[in-house]
Design an enzyme around this catalytic site. Structure first.
Site, mmCIF file in Angstrom:
data_model
loop_
_atom_site.group_PDB
_atom_site.id
_atom_site.type_symbol
_atom_site.label_atom_id
_atom_site.label_comp_id
_atom_site.label_asym_id
_atom_site.label_seq_id
_atom_site.Cartn_x
_atom_site.Cartn_y
_atom_site.Cartn_z
ATOM 1 N N HIS A 18 48.454 83.441 36.699
ATOM 2 C CA HIS A 18 46.994 83.374 36.733
ATOM 3 C C HIS A 18 46.452 84.665 37.325
ATOM 4 C CE1 HIS A 18 46.990 82.552 41.025
ATOM 5 N NE2 HIS A 18 47.831 81.551 40.824
ATOM 6 N N HIS A 21 47.684 86.258 40.567
ATOM 7 C CA HIS A 21 49.000 86.897 40.620
ATOM 8 C C HIS A 21 48.930 88.405 40.383
ATOM 9 C CE1 HIS A 21 50.719 82.754 39.605
ATOM 10 N NE2 HIS A 21 51.163 83.052 40.804
ATOM 11 N N CYS A 124 54.091 69.765 52.674
ATOM 12 C CA CYS A 124 53.202 69.971 51.525
ATOM 13 C C CYS A 124 54.027 70.552 50.389
ATOM 14 C CB CYS A 124 52.064 70.931 51.845
ATOM 15 S SG CYS A 124 51.185 71.418 50.339
ATOM 16 N N CYS A 127 52.701 74.032 49.081
ATOM 17 C CA CYS A 127 53.106 75.200 49.878
ATOM 18 C C CYS A 127 54.625 75.284 49.988
ATOM 19 C CB CYS A 127 52.583 75.125 51.314
ATOM 20 S SG CYS A 127 50.821 74.980 51.512
ATOM 21 N N CYS A 143 46.338 68.968 52.304
ATOM 22 C CA CYS A 143 46.502 70.422 52.364
ATOM 23 C C CYS A 143 45.261 71.098 51.776
ATOM 24 C CB CYS A 143 47.746 70.853 51.588
ATOM 25 S SG CYS A 143 47.797 72.641 51.354
ATOM 26 N N HIS A 146 45.980 73.110 48.504
ATOM 27 C CA HIS A 146 46.417 72.440 47.273
ATOM 28 C C HIS A 146 45.721 71.114 47.006
ATOM 29 C CE1 HIS A 146 49.613 75.348 48.214
ATOM 30 N NE2 HIS A 146 49.580 75.524 46.914
ATOM 31 N N LYS A 296 41.191 74.349 38.350
ATOM 32 C CA LYS A 296 40.944 73.697 37.060
ATOM 33 C C LYS A 296 39.830 72.678 37.205
ATOM 34 C CE LYS A 296 45.378 74.497 34.932
ATOM 35 N NZ LYS A 296 46.718 74.166 35.364
HETATM 36 N N1 MSP Z 1 57.005 81.727 45.548
HETATM 37 C C1 MSP Z 1 56.173 82.076 46.634
HETATM 38 C C2 MSP Z 1 56.396 83.504 47.083
HETATM 39 C C3 MSP Z 1 57.791 83.805 47.548
HETATM 40 S S1 MSP Z 1 57.949 85.469 48.066
HETATM 41 C C4 MSP Z 1 59.459 85.543 48.766
HETATM 42 C C5 MSP Z 1 54.692 81.932 46.224
HETATM 43 N N2 MSP Z 1 54.424 81.937 44.910
HETATM 44 S S2 MSP Z 1 52.933 81.803 44.315
HETATM 45 O O1 MSP Z 1 53.107 81.815 42.881
HETATM 46 O O2 MSP Z 1 52.250 80.683 44.869
HETATM 47 O O3 MSP Z 1 52.168 83.087 44.764
HETATM 48 C C6 MSP Z 1 52.639 84.396 44.420
HETATM 49 C C7 MSP Z 1 51.695 85.451 44.963
HETATM 50 O O4 MSP Z 1 50.407 85.313 44.347
HETATM 51 C C8 MSP Z 1 51.451 85.345 46.470
HETATM 52 O O5 MSP Z 1 51.414 86.636 47.059
HETATM 53 C C9 MSP Z 1 50.089 84.703 46.553
HETATM 54 O O6 MSP Z 1 49.387 85.021 47.715
HETATM 55 C C10 MSP Z 1 49.432 85.336 45.347
HETATM 56 N N3 MSP Z 1 48.261 84.589 44.919
HETATM 57 C C11 MSP Z 1 48.188 83.300 44.493
HETATM 58 N N4 MSP Z 1 46.884 83.004 44.259
HETATM 59 C C12 MSP Z 1 46.101 84.062 44.515
HETATM 60 C C13 MSP Z 1 44.737 84.373 44.396
HETATM 61 N N5 MSP Z 1 43.835 83.497 43.974
HETATM 62 N N6 MSP Z 1 44.355 85.627 44.709
HETATM 63 C C14 MSP Z 1 45.239 86.591 45.093
HETATM 64 N N7 MSP Z 1 46.526 86.339 45.229
HETATM 65 C C15 MSP Z 1 46.979 85.070 44.983
HETATM 66 O O7 MSP Z 1 53.850 81.846 47.109
#
Ligand code: MSP
Length: 475
Positions: A18, A21, A124, A127, A143, A146, A296
């Site tokens: 998304h 990321h 959670c 998380c 949470c 989430h 969503k």
């Molecule tokens: N799997 C763990 C990370 C493990 S690192 C050893 C995780 N995954 S995640 O898919 O939830 O998030 C991946 C990255 O995307 C994280 O750095 C998280 O902060 C970032 N983001 C997720 N949603 C975000 C936004 N809405 N905005 C900016 N970054 C975001 O956590």
């Protein structure tokens, strides 16, 4: 030439990438391109986090085998990274056999800091994290990230004795041996560290089969965060290889929500392994929509692929690197994005390139100055070296605007009518030289645009203006 190692958080493969990321990748990519341009030897890691309940539950709900499900989504992330024009040198999947084996080696090395105990409390799944009773009460049992109720767990788990390292971690953070940016997040972590308990680092295999088995105890699998954090060193070959060339990482990019894992559990693991702490943990804010989390249920989710398909990757990179602050939460809305596209990219930069190229072409002026690549001014370097990328980009834009202002003041079209040829050549060449200097600073942010600009204004040649503007308006 220094050896540099840059890392990004590895996303869970429980869905498609998304918009949020993008941030880890883009920030890391700018730093990667900047350090590479300075001649450093840079490794840039990315990957996918594939174990744990969250991924397993999603695969099951989609009626798929979990391996197939992880394969598809891991590939989706790889494709997404390419779409962003981000070019990591290394990509890891936590289901890679080498990673799994190396994680077990890491576990064994940490054994003297690990003990078994029973746990009764809250978890959670979103998380993939245990929470204290206090935290659960403060959040009324749900949470906040989430919107899911915490689950009550009662299990026998292995624990990592954080208490063995806590004082050292606090000291390292306070003395900047473990620097954390931004400062207000560092303070939050120091506060949190005051009463961080030992952490549970395994789950009974009967409750969670999708994980790496604990060495010597098949009834348990590793907690997904132990497996995931290890990726930063298993990808370098630890413990099979000596990794001290690249480790400690020069910069680790993570979102604010996962800073606590990187600033508490991860340093504890590293200290337990006798490895040095990272030189920087850079924690970015989240991307919001009109001040709200994208979700969503609120119907305000923006698909990054739609944005890129409509306006191109350079516009996407521009918005995310300039208008999304490096450290605090910032908004993405179509309206703000399109404003920035039309008023800044198309007007300030696109028109500038078109204007200078057309003036030089019409008057048959060729370029007689060269600007060497990667010559950066002090202000820019200061911002880049302190990971203030959106400020560095603002600085570049000031330069772009200044050149536009100079054109308006110097009025080369009038010199063409009333002045000498030499006067016109000096005027245009000075402006083009300024543009090419600004273009150097632009290149870590918008590599393709910078490449196009440098191909238009080549010293010793006449200039051919681009047939279509760099940033066409009214798409
Ligand atoms: N799997 C763990 C990370 C493990 S690192 C050893 C995780 N995954 S995640 O898919 O939830 O998030 C991946 C990255 O995307 C994280 O750095 C998280 O902060 C970032 N983001 C997720 N949603 C975000 C936004 N809405 N905005 C900016 N970054 C975001 O956590």
């Amino acid at each position: 030439m220094s050896k540099i190692y840059i890392t990004t958080a590895i996303p869970y493969v429980n869905g498609a990438p998304h918009i949020g990321h993008s941030l880890d990748y883009l920030l890391a990519d700018v730093y990667y391109r900047y350090r590479t341009s300075l001649g450093d030897d840079v490794r840039f890691q990315a990957g996918t986090d594939e174990h744990g309940n969250k991924v397993f539950a999603k695969a099951k709900a989609s009626g798929m085998d979990v391996h197939d499900y992880a394969d598809i989504n891991s590939q989706n992330f790889r494709d997404f990274i390419s779409l962003l024009e981000v070019e990591p040198t290394d990509f890891i999947r936590t289901t890679d056999k080498d990673h799994e084996r190396r994680c077990q080696e890491i576990w064994k090395k940490l054994e003297k800091h690990i003990y078994k105990s029973s746990y009764e409390g809250w978890y959670c799944e979103g998380c993939e994290s245990f929470v204290t009773q206090k935290e659960r009460d403060e959040n009324n049992g749900v949470c906040p990230d989430h919107q899911k109720e915490y689950q009550k767990l009662s299990e026998e788990n292995y624990y990592l004795r954080i208490s063995d390292f806590k004082d050292k971690i606090i000291e390292a953070i306070k003395t900047n041996k473990l620097p954390i940016l931004p400062d207000f997040r560092k303070k939050e972590i120091l506060e949190l560290l005051k009463d961080t308990p030992d952490v549970s680092i395994s789950r009974p295999a009967k409750n969670l089969s999708w994980g790496i088995p604990v060495p010597g105890d098949d009834s348990q699998v590793m907690y997904v965060w132990i497996d995931a954090l290890s990726n930063y060193i298993t990808i370098l070959g630890y413990p099979d290889n000596d990794i001290l060339g690249y480790w400690p990482a020069t910069a680790q990019f993570v979102g604010k929500d996962i800073l606590r894992f990187h600033a508490i559990i991860w340093p504890a693991m590293l200290l337990g392994l006798g490895l040095p702490l990272p030189k920087m943990i850079c924690s970015h804010g989240h991307i919001l929509s009109n001040g709200q989390k994208m979700s969503k249920s609120l119907g305000n989710v923006v698909d990054p692929v739609d944005v890129i398909n409509k306006h191109g990757i350079e516009a996407f990179r521009y918005y995310f690197l300039r208008h999304i602050d490096t450290f605090v939460d910032s908004d993405f809305t179509w309206e703000k994005f399109e404003d920035a596209y039309n008023n800044e990219l198309a007007n300030d930069l696109g028109n500038l390139v078109q204007r200078l190229a057309t003036l030089a072409n019409k008057n048959n002026i060729s370029i007689n100055r060269t600007v060497s690549a990667s010559v950066y001014d002090e202000n820019y370097k200061e911002f880049m070296d302190s990971f203030e990328f959106s400020k560095a980009f603002d600085h570049v834009w000031e330069k772009v605007k200044k050149i536009n202002k100079n054109i308006d003041e110097k009025k080369p079209w009038e010199i063409a009518k009333t002045g000498s040829r030499e006067e016109l050549s000096i005027c245009l060449n000075t402006l083009i030289e300024d543009l090419l200097s600004a273009n150097n600073l632009l290149s870590p942010f918008l590599p393709s645009t910078a490449q196009k600009i440098s191909e238009i204004f080549v010293a010793g040649h006449g200039i051919i203006p681009p047939r279509t503007p760099l940033f066409p308006k009214n798409l």
